[in-house]
Design a protein around this motif. Sequence first.
Motif, PDB file in Angstrom:
ATOM      1  N   ASP A 497       0.707  -1.205   0.118  1.00 46.40           N
ATOM      2  CA  ASP A 497       0.074   0.069  -0.092  1.00 46.40           C
ATOM      3  C   ASP A 497       0.888   1.078  -0.001  1.00 46.40           C
ATOM      4  O   ASP A 497       0.679   2.324  -0.943  1.00 46.40           O
ATOM      5  N   ILE A 498       1.807   1.173   0.889  1.00 49.76           N
ATOM      6  CA  ILE A 498       2.988   2.185   0.824  1.00 49.76           C
ATOM      7  C   ILE A 498       4.307   1.390   0.636  1.00 49.76           C
ATOM      8  O   ILE A 498       4.578   0.505   1.464  1.00 49.76           O
ATOM      9  N   GLY A 499       5.216   1.697  -0.252  1.00 49.56           N
ATOM     10  CA  GLY A 499       6.446   1.089  -0.578  1.00 49.56           C
ATOM     11  C   GLY A 499       7.500   1.985  -0.477  1.00 49.56           C
ATOM     12  O   GLY A 499       7.262   3.181  -0.711  1.00 49.56           O
ATOM     13  N   LEU A 500       8.502   1.755   0.303  1.00 45.96           N
ATOM     14  CA  LEU A 500       9.912   2.437   0.318  1.00 45.96           C
ATOM     15  C   LEU A 500      11.179   1.610  -0.117  1.00 45.96           C
ATOM     16  O   LEU A 500      11.262   0.243   0.122  1.00 45.96           O
ATOM     17  N   ILE A 501      11.836   2.403  -1.056  1.00 46.79           N
ATOM     18  CA  ILE A 501      13.071   1.545  -1.666  1.00 46.79           C
ATOM     19  C   ILE A 501      14.256   2.523  -1.044  1.00 46.79           C
ATOM     20  O   ILE A 501      14.257   3.662  -1.307  1.00 46.79           O
ATOM     21  N   GLY A 502      15.227   1.953  -0.649  1.00 50.82           N
ATOM     22  CA  GLY A 502      16.516   2.704  -0.331  1.00 50.82           C
ATOM     23  C   GLY A 502      16.830   3.636  -1.113  1.00 50.82           C
ATOM     24  O   GLY A 502      17.143   2.974  -2.341  1.00 50.82           O
ATOM     25  N   ALA A 503      17.667   4.663  -0.764  1.00 52.71           N
ATOM     26  CA  ALA A 503      18.168   5.249  -1.630  1.00 52.71           C
ATOM     27  C   ALA A 503      19.288   6.344  -0.759  1.00 52.71           C
ATOM     28  O   ALA A 503      18.843   6.524   0.566  1.00 52.71           O
ATOM     29  N   ARG A 504      20.312   6.652  -1.305  1.00 53.64           N
ATOM     30  CA  ARG A 504      21.186   7.418  -0.679  1.00 53.64           C
ATOM     31  C   ARG A 504      20.884   8.868  -0.957  1.00 53.64           C
ATOM     32  O   ARG A 504      20.677   9.394  -2.249  1.00 53.64           O
ATOM     33  N   VAL A 505      20.723   9.817   0.122  1.00 52.60           N
ATOM     34  CA  VAL A 505      20.059  11.097  -0.101  1.00 52.60           C
ATOM     35  C   VAL A 505      21.035  12.052   0.454  1.00 52.60           C
ATOM     36  O   VAL A 505      21.749  12.194   1.224  1.00 52.60           O
ATOM     37  N   ALA A 506      21.620  12.705  -0.802  1.00 52.13           N
ATOM     38  CA  ALA A 506      22.632  13.910  -0.630  1.00 52.13           C
ATOM     39  C   ALA A 506      22.404  15.076   0.325  1.00 52.13           C
ATOM     40  O   ALA A 506      21.135  15.443   0.392  1.00 52.13           O
ATOM     41  N   VAL A 507      23.346  15.510   1.103  1.00 52.45           N
ATOM     42  CA  VAL A 507      22.965  16.359   2.205  1.00 52.45           C
ATOM     43  C   VAL A 507      23.701  17.621   1.923  1.00 52.45           C
ATOM     44  O   VAL A 507      23.652  18.692   2.720  1.00 52.45           O
ATOM     45  N   GLY A 516      18.311   7.083   3.079  1.00 47.74           N
ATOM     46  CA  GLY A 516      16.787   7.583   2.899  1.00 47.74           C
ATOM     47  C   GLY A 516      16.028   6.677   1.666  1.00 47.74           C
ATOM     48  O   GLY A 516      16.567   5.327   1.455  1.00 47.74           O
ATOM     49  N   TYR A 517      14.916   7.315   1.233  1.00 48.09           N
ATOM     50  CA  TYR A 517      14.006   6.343   0.445  1.00 48.09           C
ATOM     51  C   TYR A 517      13.212   7.190  -0.706  1.00 48.09           C
ATOM     52  O   TYR A 517      13.134   8.256  -0.482  1.00 48.09           O
ATOM     53  N   HIS A 518      13.124   6.383  -1.436  1.00 48.60           N
ATOM     54  CA  HIS A 518      12.090   6.870  -2.489  1.00 48.60           C
ATOM     55  C   HIS A 518      10.576   6.165  -1.966  1.00 48.60           C
ATOM     56  O   HIS A 518      10.618   5.045  -1.833  1.00 48.60           O
ATOM     57  N   LEU A 519       9.484   6.672  -2.103  1.00 48.97           N
ATOM     58  CA  LEU A 519       8.189   6.413  -1.528  1.00 48.97           C
ATOM     59  C   LEU A 519       7.253   6.079  -2.758  1.00 48.97           C
ATOM     60  O   LEU A 519       7.340   6.614  -3.761  1.00 48.97           O
ATOM     61  N   GLY A 532       2.934   0.100  -7.272  1.00 45.43           N
ATOM     62  CA  GLY A 532       2.854   1.225  -6.834  1.00 45.43           C
ATOM     63  C   GLY A 532       3.438   2.419  -7.540  1.00 45.43           C
ATOM     64  O   GLY A 532       4.325   2.076  -8.499  1.00 45.43           O
ATOM     65  N   ARG A 533       3.010   3.681  -7.482  1.00 48.28           N
ATOM     66  CA  ARG A 533       3.543   4.868  -8.334  1.00 48.28           C
ATOM     67  C   ARG A 533       4.198   5.538  -7.270  1.00 48.28           C
ATOM     68  O   ARG A 533       3.979   5.737  -6.086  1.00 48.28           O
ATOM     69  N   GLU A 534       5.366   6.052  -7.936  1.00 49.23           N
ATOM     70  CA  GLU A 534       6.266   6.885  -6.808  1.00 49.23           C
ATOM     71  C   GLU A 534       5.501   8.203  -6.576  1.00 49.23           C
ATOM     72  O   GLU A 534       4.918   8.935  -7.398  1.00 49.23           O
ATOM     73  N   ILE A 535       5.546   8.449  -5.426  1.00 52.39           N
ATOM     74  CA  ILE A 535       4.837   9.743  -5.058  1.00 52.39           C
ATOM     75  C   ILE A 535       5.985  10.815  -4.342  1.00 52.39           C
ATOM     76  O   ILE A 535       5.801  11.919  -4.425  1.00 52.39           O
ATOM     77  N   TYR A 536       6.974  10.150  -3.383  1.00 53.54           N
ATOM     78  CA  TYR A 536       8.069  11.024  -3.146  1.00 53.54           C
ATOM     79  C   TYR A 536       9.477  10.717  -3.161  1.00 53.54           C
ATOM     80  O   TYR A 536       9.436   9.451  -3.442  1.00 53.54           O
TER      81      TYR A 536
END
Length: 588
Positions: A497-507, A516-519, A532-536
């Motif tokens: 329903d909500i899916g998260l895939i790991g990602a390295r997020v620049a700071v 971090g994640y893409h949701l 699922g469709r990417e939302i964030y």
Amino acid sequence: MSGDFTPDQKRYLEGFVSGLSAARVAKVGCGKAGNLGEPTGPDAIHIKAQDRTIAAGGKLAEQEKFKRELHPFDAWPKLREQAAKNEAPKPADNFRWRYFGLFYVAPAQSSYMCRLRIANGILTHWQLEGLAEIAEKYAGPYSHVTTRANLQLREIEPKNATNVVEAIQDLGLCSRGSGADNIRNVTGAPTAGIDPQELLDTRPYAREWHHHILNDRSLYGLPRKFNVAFDGAGRIAVLEDTNDIGFQAVMVKDGFGVEPGIWFKLTLGGITGHKDFARDTGVIVKPSDATAVSDAIVRVFIENGNRTDRNKARLKYVLDAWGFDKFLTAVEEKLGRSLARVPAEALEPRPVFDRLAHIGVHPQKQDGLNWIGIVLPVGKMTAEQMRGIAKIARAHGDGDIRLTVWQNLLISGVPAGKVAQVETRIAALGLSTKATSVRAGLVACTGATGCRFAGAHTKENAEEIAQWCDARVALDTPVNIHLTGCHHSCAQHYIGDIGLIGARVAVNDDGDTVDGYHLFIGGGYGPDAAIGREIYRDVKAERAPKLVERMLKGYLAHRASADETFVAFAKRHEVDALKAMFNAEEVE
């Protein structure tokens, strides 16, 4: 002189010598050779497929070269030598040892993970207790339940690699072929044989296919991994539509040219990490023929799968290139007979899933008995908990422990009069038989703690999301939240329903990153199957709990009715509209 050869030249020469050796063996009567040098024996089907690839001008993938140089099952003495030296494997051997279920997971951990094979996900109390002893003696003192209703042991030093594999076999279990380019653990209904609504007990069919694989070396070394699952139409979803082969128990009506009764509906090509579910073939299979049909399908894949591009090497891509009609014709030729086909209207609808049936107390088809689903925090249990669960199953149940694809387990055969006592004993282990609507559908892969591919610490972050949302959102219906660490999608983030895939997020501009994640939103399975469709994008892990809270509160505030599921709600709206709703929600 050998120092004058490049690594590729050495590899070629080793393969050439291996081929000559195989031909020599065939000539003296251990195989039936046609032309001189013709591959024979159980590996011939793979060698011939590789040869056709080379003859067509293709370049074998590195893993195909590893298999060609030295078959993993011929390399056990080499693994024992490495264990004696407490030596970590080089890349080629790291691939080979996965045929024994061993994955060296550096740099995340300087140790092996061992994945078992447990047909239909069911093991005995004494096997679970024995695995607890193995974990304490040779590994980290815990295990993980996987999304294939299986178990993994972790933190195994190289010196204990063969000790673990052999100790698992001493228990009547095995880890053979649970990794690399092989047919993975055979899943089936966790409530097989005890479910009041099931059409079929999947255990004998999963077990038959399991042993068929184990006893036929030609079924190892496929172009890529391969998944098979059996659904008996019970209350708990098996997610067979995410498998390369899905067998779905169906009731076939009279009047459609085949014997009415219970058959398997055949679906093919599921691989949700590549955004595809297994598709209906129109074929139905007698349950007693499931192994023969599976064997034919796998052999067509072995002969025609991609041996050059690992990203295009799954069954889905053969189906995409050929179409289903051509593929099924090849399967029929391999099988030596036609497959039965019926229109969709010949099949009775599948009984509905119960998204909470893997948690808590549920009556079995056997009068007075119950299965009890235990919540495991993101699939993890300590050796002490494993031992405690085994003792409860022995003393108060039928002795079986049933793993689920939802990363938890069931104790079956508990008399009604002992349910309260069992729940008390489970609580004493620090576990529970009750779950919130968030925890019931919380799935997480190993993550960066034990996997070098992961962009985030998924299990830890899943716990943070659950703890945060449980205290702030009063859900009245299950919502599945899947956290996966990388593109391999072991936790199937696309179907949550909500899916998260790991990602390295620049700071910063210096290239520093954090977990971090893409949701994604609106994934589903079974009758609600959807990607699922990417939302964030690029959400820091520390922000994920509050963002999921916003999403859940937005759903509760804007759903059409109390009966509308999260996936139905998500499907009704475009992504921008959903974001506007979620952003309007106030959180702490």
